[in-house]
Design a protein around this motif. Sequence first.
Motif, short mmCIF file in Angstrom:
data_model
loop_
_atom_site.label_atom_id
_atom_site.label_comp_id
_atom_site.label_asym_id
_atom_site.label_seq_id
_atom_site.Cartn_x
_atom_site.Cartn_y
_atom_site.Cartn_z
N SER A 1 0.81 -1.04 0.03
CA SER A 1 0.02 -0.04 0.11
C SER A 1 0.73 1.21 0.07
CB SER A 1 -1.08 -0.01 1.22
OG SER A 1 0.00 0.10 2.49
N GLY A 2 0.26 2.39 -0.36
CA GLY A 2 0.84 3.79 -0.22
C GLY A 2 1.58 4.22 -1.55
N SER A 3 1.67 3.36 -2.49
CA SER A 3 2.53 4.02 -3.79
C SER A 3 1.52 3.71 -5.04
CB SER A 3 3.73 2.95 -4.13
OG SER A 3 4.43 3.30 -5.18
N ASP A 4 1.58 4.80 -5.78
CA ASP A 4 1.05 4.80 -7.12
C ASP A 4 1.79 4.40 -8.16
OD1 ASP A 4 -1.29 5.95 -5.73
OD2 ASP A 4 -0.38 8.06 -5.94
N LYS A 5 3.06 4.10 -7.88
CA LYS A 5 3.86 3.85 -8.76
C LYS A 5 4.52 2.34 -8.79
CE LYS A 5 5.83 8.57 -8.55
NZ LYS A 5 7.11 9.31 -8.20
N VAL A 6 4.72 1.70 -7.74
CA VAL A 6 5.32 0.40 -7.57
C VAL A 6 4.00 -0.56 -7.09
CG1 VAL A 6 6.87 -0.84 -6.35
CG2 VAL A 6 7.36 1.27 -6.66
N GLY A 7 3.97 -1.58 -7.90
CA GLY A 7 3.01 -2.59 -7.53
C GLY A 7 3.62 -3.73 -7.04
N LEU A 8 2.55 -4.77 -6.57
CA LEU A 8 3.02 -5.97 -5.96
C LEU A 8 4.10 -6.77 -6.46
CD1 LEU A 8 2.66 -7.94 -3.63
CD2 LEU A 8 0.47 -8.82 -4.79
N ASP A 9 4.05 -7.15 -7.87
CA ASP A 9 4.84 -7.76 -8.42
C ASP A 9 6.31 -6.96 -8.41
OD1 ASP A 9 2.98 -9.73 -9.35
OD2 ASP A 9 2.50 -8.77 -11.14
N SER A 10 6.50 -5.80 -8.73
CA SER A 10 7.66 -5.25 -8.34
C SER A 10 8.28 -5.41 -7.03
CB SER A 10 7.51 -3.77 -8.87
OG SER A 10 7.27 -3.51 -10.13
N VAL A 11 7.59 -5.26 -5.81
CA VAL A 11 8.14 -5.41 -4.80
C VAL A 11 8.61 -6.80 -4.48
CG1 VAL A 11 7.42 -5.54 -2.24
CG2 VAL A 11 6.62 -3.54 -3.70
N LEU B 1 14.59 -3.00 -0.15
CA LEU B 1 13.42 -2.49 -0.94
C LEU B 1 13.68 -0.89 -1.28
CD1 LEU B 1 10.05 -4.47 0.58
CD2 LEU B 1 11.35 -4.63 -1.80
N LYS B 2 14.13 -0.22 -0.32
CA LYS B 2 14.43 1.10 -0.46
C LYS B 2 15.41 1.33 -1.51
CE LYS B 2 15.32 5.41 2.01
NZ LYS B 2 15.48 6.03 3.28
N LYS B 3 16.53 0.37 -1.48
CA LYS B 3 17.88 0.46 -2.50
C LYS B 3 17.18 0.16 -4.01
CE LYS B 3 22.22 -1.45 -3.46
NZ LYS B 3 23.16 -2.71 -2.64
N GLU B 4 16.40 -0.62 -4.05
CA GLU B 4 15.99 -1.37 -5.33
C GLU B 4 14.67 -0.60 -5.92
OE1 GLU B 4 17.70 -3.44 -7.06
OE2 GLU B 4 19.07 -3.79 -5.58
N LEU B 5 13.96 0.22 -5.03
CA LEU B 5 12.65 0.66 -5.85
C LEU B 5 12.73 2.27 -5.67
CD1 LEU B 5 10.00 -1.57 -4.20
CD2 LEU B 5 10.95 -1.68 -6.24
N PRO B 6 12.03 3.09 -6.33
CA PRO B 6 11.93 4.49 -6.40
C PRO B 6 11.07 5.08 -5.37
CG PRO B 6 10.59 3.63 -8.16
CD PRO B 6 11.05 2.39 -7.64
N VAL B 7 11.56 4.78 -4.16
CA VAL B 7 10.53 4.86 -3.00
C VAL B 7 11.42 5.75 -1.92
CG1 VAL B 7 8.90 3.14 -3.23
CG2 VAL B 7 10.78 2.81 -1.72
N GLY C 1 0.75 -13.37 7.14
CA GLY C 1 0.79 -12.36 5.95
C GLY C 1 1.84 -11.44 6.24
N LEU C 2 1.93 -10.59 4.97
CA LEU C 2 3.25 -9.51 4.94
C LEU C 2 2.56 -8.14 4.56
CD1 LEU C 2 6.23 -9.34 5.75
CD2 LEU C 2 6.59 -9.89 3.25
N ASP C 3 2.56 -7.20 5.52
CA ASP C 3 2.20 -5.81 5.05
C ASP C 3 3.44 -5.21 4.75
OD1 ASP C 3 -0.41 -6.66 5.62
OD2 ASP C 3 -0.43 -6.29 7.62
N ILE C 4 3.19 -4.45 3.62
CA ILE C 4 4.20 -3.57 3.26
C ILE C 4 3.83 -2.11 2.80
CG2 ILE C 4 6.24 -3.26 1.48
CD1 ILE C 4 6.37 -6.27 1.27
#
Length: 286
Positions: free
Chosen positions: A75-85, A109-115, A128-131
């Motif tokens: 949740s929280g991102s308009d650019k990064v989806g579940l598959d990318s995470v 994730l912070k290193k690899e994604l534009p977040v 489950g896992l909440d990100i």
Amino acid sequence: MPPSQPQAAPPATPGPSAPLPPNVERRRRLRQEKQRERLIQAWRLLVFTGSSAALAWILLSAGWNLRSIDQVRVSGSDKVGLDSVVRAGGLGFPLPLLSLQPGDLERRLKKELPVQSVSVHRRLLPPGLDIKLLDRRPIATATRNTAGGIERGMVDLEGFWMPLTEALEGDAPDSDVRVQGWMSSRRATIGKLLERRDQLGSPLEVILVAPDGDLSLRTASLGLVKLGSNAGLLDQQLTSVVELTRSLPPQLRGQSDSAIDLSDPSQPELQLPPPKEKNKEKASKS
């Protein structure tokens, strides 16, 4: 012979069924009660330990496993989806939930994604896992030198480079500051300058990074200010920028061909252009 004297009879001893003295009987009962209590406590501990171990084994082997991507929520991102995470985090299924370290996954994730930030929480019931992600927002336009020439992009508040393809369509920077010559080795200092862009006494216009890593900035009031390469002096240098903005006479600041050297903030140096020679001017006119 004198008659023999009768011998005294030995003292009578209590028989096996004779009652014990009260104090001895009380101590005996106390010892028995303590022994019984120890046995009960040991039994309780054994039962509790065995039950806990059995429950833990059941949960670990069957319950606290991520069996599919459907048990991961992003949740929280308009650019990064579940598959990318999942790809960036290197998550494979089935995945034992307790073997996953949230801190390690957050850093990856912070290193690899534009977040800008990542928060990871394990959910035990149901497993489950909440990100939660916070997208980087562009703060300034930027350029950097590459083998193929000058690349245009943006930077966020922490100074991280953002390719134009990472920004949302129409997502303009939050400031008018420009960064020229961005390089990763100066990322942290660029981020500090952007964070304090409104605290310099005059609007920050440009952050310049030379090929050798030397930093300069340009403000609306002072013009070009050279900071050099010592990031440890940045706080003192920015304090000097504020003081000079207040105290420097107007005729000595903001000139296009002058600069203020703050590479040593204890000894600011005003660099003016060399005076023109009058003789050369006359010769050119003649």
